[in-house]
Design a protein around this motif. Structure first.
Motif, PDB file in Angstrom:
ATOM      1  N   ASP A   9     -14.098  -4.643-115.868  1.00 27.90           N
ATOM      2  CA  ASP A   9     -15.454  -5.102-116.128  1.00 27.90           C
ATOM      3  C   ASP A   9     -16.404  -4.132-115.426  1.00 27.90           C
ATOM      4  O   ASP A   9     -15.955  -3.154-114.811  1.00 27.90           O
ATOM      5  N   GLU A  23     -26.313  -2.538-119.031  1.00 29.71           N
ATOM      6  CA  GLU A  23     -26.824  -2.710-120.391  1.00 29.71           C
ATOM      7  C   GLU A  23     -26.637  -1.420-121.181  1.00 29.71           C
ATOM      8  O   GLU A  23     -27.316  -0.416-120.926  1.00 29.71           O
ATOM      9  N   TRP A  29     -27.449   2.534-117.198  1.00 27.53           N
ATOM     10  CA  TRP A  29     -26.053   2.384-117.644  1.00 27.53           C
ATOM     11  C   TRP A  29     -25.363   3.740-117.738  1.00 27.53           C
ATOM     12  O   TRP A  29     -24.223   3.900-117.292  1.00 27.53           O
ATOM     13  N   HIS A  61     -15.926  -4.558-120.596  1.00 22.35           N
ATOM     14  CA  HIS A  61     -17.330  -4.948-120.416  1.00 22.35           C
ATOM     15  C   HIS A  61     -18.127  -4.840-121.703  1.00 22.35           C
ATOM     16  O   HIS A  61     -18.158  -3.792-122.354  1.00 22.35           O
ATOM     17  N   TYR A  62     -18.789  -5.914-122.089  1.00 20.18           N
ATOM     18  CA  TYR A  62     -19.792  -5.968-123.154  1.00 20.18           C
ATOM     19  C   TYR A  62     -19.322  -5.286-124.444  1.00 20.18           C
ATOM     20  O   TYR A  62     -18.475  -5.825-125.150  1.00 20.18           O
ATOM     21  N   THR A  63     -19.854  -4.114-124.778  1.00 21.26           N
ATOM     22  CA  THR A  63     -19.448  -3.419-126.006  1.00 21.26           C
ATOM     23  C   THR A  63     -18.051  -2.830-125.899  1.00 21.26           C
ATOM     24  O   THR A  63     -17.490  -2.368-126.893  1.00 21.26           O
ATOM     25  N   ASN A  66     -17.553   1.681-122.430  1.00 21.98           N
ATOM     26  CA  ASN A  66     -18.313   2.073-121.252  1.00 21.98           C
ATOM     27  C   ASN A  66     -17.672   3.212-120.471  1.00 21.98           C
ATOM     28  O   ASN A  66     -18.357   4.088-119.946  1.00 21.98           O
ATOM     29  N   ARG A  82     -14.322  -2.890-129.485  1.00 22.26           N
ATOM     30  CA  ARG A  82     -14.489  -4.338-129.528  1.00 22.26           C
ATOM     31  C   ARG A  82     -13.513  -5.023-130.483  1.00 22.26           C
ATOM     32  O   ARG A  82     -12.737  -4.381-131.173  1.00 22.26           O
ATOM     33  N   TYR A 117     -19.882 -14.741-119.161  1.00 26.63           N
ATOM     34  CA  TYR A 117     -19.980 -14.199-120.521  1.00 26.63           C
ATOM     35  C   TYR A 117     -21.410 -13.872-120.928  1.00 26.63           C
ATOM     36  O   TYR A 117     -21.707 -12.755-121.315  1.00 26.63           O
TER      37      TYR A 117
END
Length: 285
Positions: A9, A23, A29, A61-63, A66, A82, A117
């Motif tokens: 993460d 972000e 980021w 993490h997210y998308t 990263n 993803r 989340y």
């Protein structure tokens, strides 16, 4: 031979303290991506020195795009992108041990960038009546697959919280929480030393406990059911999520559901948070 999965993460990595840091697309980021990759590489180095035969890194993490592939230790492999069936835990079925890297505390708790989340919306999360976070949920999935959590990294409060769901794991606090958006941070060179040392120690401790490769047949969902409860800051989010099959309302701002195993529970939880996120409007989330 010991195969290790790193579930990576971003909120809990070295130097990260504010929403823009995590972000995708922001300048902050982009600046933090090398720090995330640095934390991951330090752990890879320690795991291999400790006897790991294979290291798979799941960008979680997210998308989930990263990490800088071109800078990842070439002795490891990177799972990026993803829509993975097991999300943050994709790859657990091919691992003998798992590392939770860059993790954070849950919604409604103190901690750097604490959330569950969704950055906003949820205010509390419970599993089987106990306060929970993403770490506890993912640890249940790992347990269901017969895979121990051997190392947890994040801020000091995340490391403290992990004692409840991964008591045998080594921990590395790369920063000390001051507020949700401030921390006392170690410089990358210092955190890398700690991460490498504890990853090495974690693998040696894993071997000393006799936790070798998983036995044949491990990896199937157990028959242990779990009850998940999630509270939101606004009633309309609970109303929206209440449309998900198996989900029931649990108060004016809460929902709950029971699933036959941790993997099913986590998948249902992901659906719930996706629906809640879609029910938010700009300025009146």
């Amino acid at each position: 031979m010991t195969r290790v999965l790193i579930s990576a993460d971003m909120e809990g990595v070295t130097g990260v303290t504010c929403p823009d840091d995590v972000e995708p697309g922001t300048a902050a980021w982009e600046r933090m991506r090398p720090l995330l990759t640095g934390d991951v590489n330090a752990v890879i180095d320690g795991l291999l020195a400790g006897g790991a035969s294979d290291v798979l890194v799941n960008d979680a993490h997210y998308t989930q795009r990263n990490l800088l592939l071109e800078a990842v230790d070439p002795r490891a492999r990177l799972l990026t992108g993803r829509h993975k069936p097991l999300g943050m835990m994709e790859g657990i079925d091919r691992a003998d041990a798992v590392v939770f890297l860059g993790y954070h505390t849950g919604a409604g708790e103190r901690g750097v960038l604490s959330h569950t989340y969704l950055g906003t919306g949820p205010t509390a999360f419970r599993i089987d009546g106990e306060p929970a976070d993403e770490g506890r949920m993912n640890a249940l999935i790992a347990e269901e697959h017969g895979v121990p959590v051997v190392l947890v990294t994040g801020d000091d409060l995340t490391c403290e919280a992990s004692r409840a769901w991964a008591p045998a794991a080594r921990v590395v606090a790369v920063k000390e929480c001051v507020s949700r958006y401030a921390a006392l941070c170690l410089p990358p060179a210092r955190s890398a030393e700690l991460l490498r040392a504890q990853a090495l120690a974690a693998l040696r401790a894993h071997a000393a406990r006799g936790d070798g490769p998983r036995t044949a047949g491990a990896g199937s969902p157990s028959d242990r059911s779990h009850r998940f409860e999630l509270d939101f800051h606004a009633p309309h989010l609970a109303e929206a999520v209440g449309a998900v099959p198996t989900v029931e309302r649990n108060g004016p701002r809460g929902i709950a559901f029971t699933a036959p195993d941790a993997t099913t529970a986590a998948r249902t939880f992901k659906v719930c948070t996706t629906v809640a996120g879609a029910a938010m409007e700009d300025h009146f989330a």
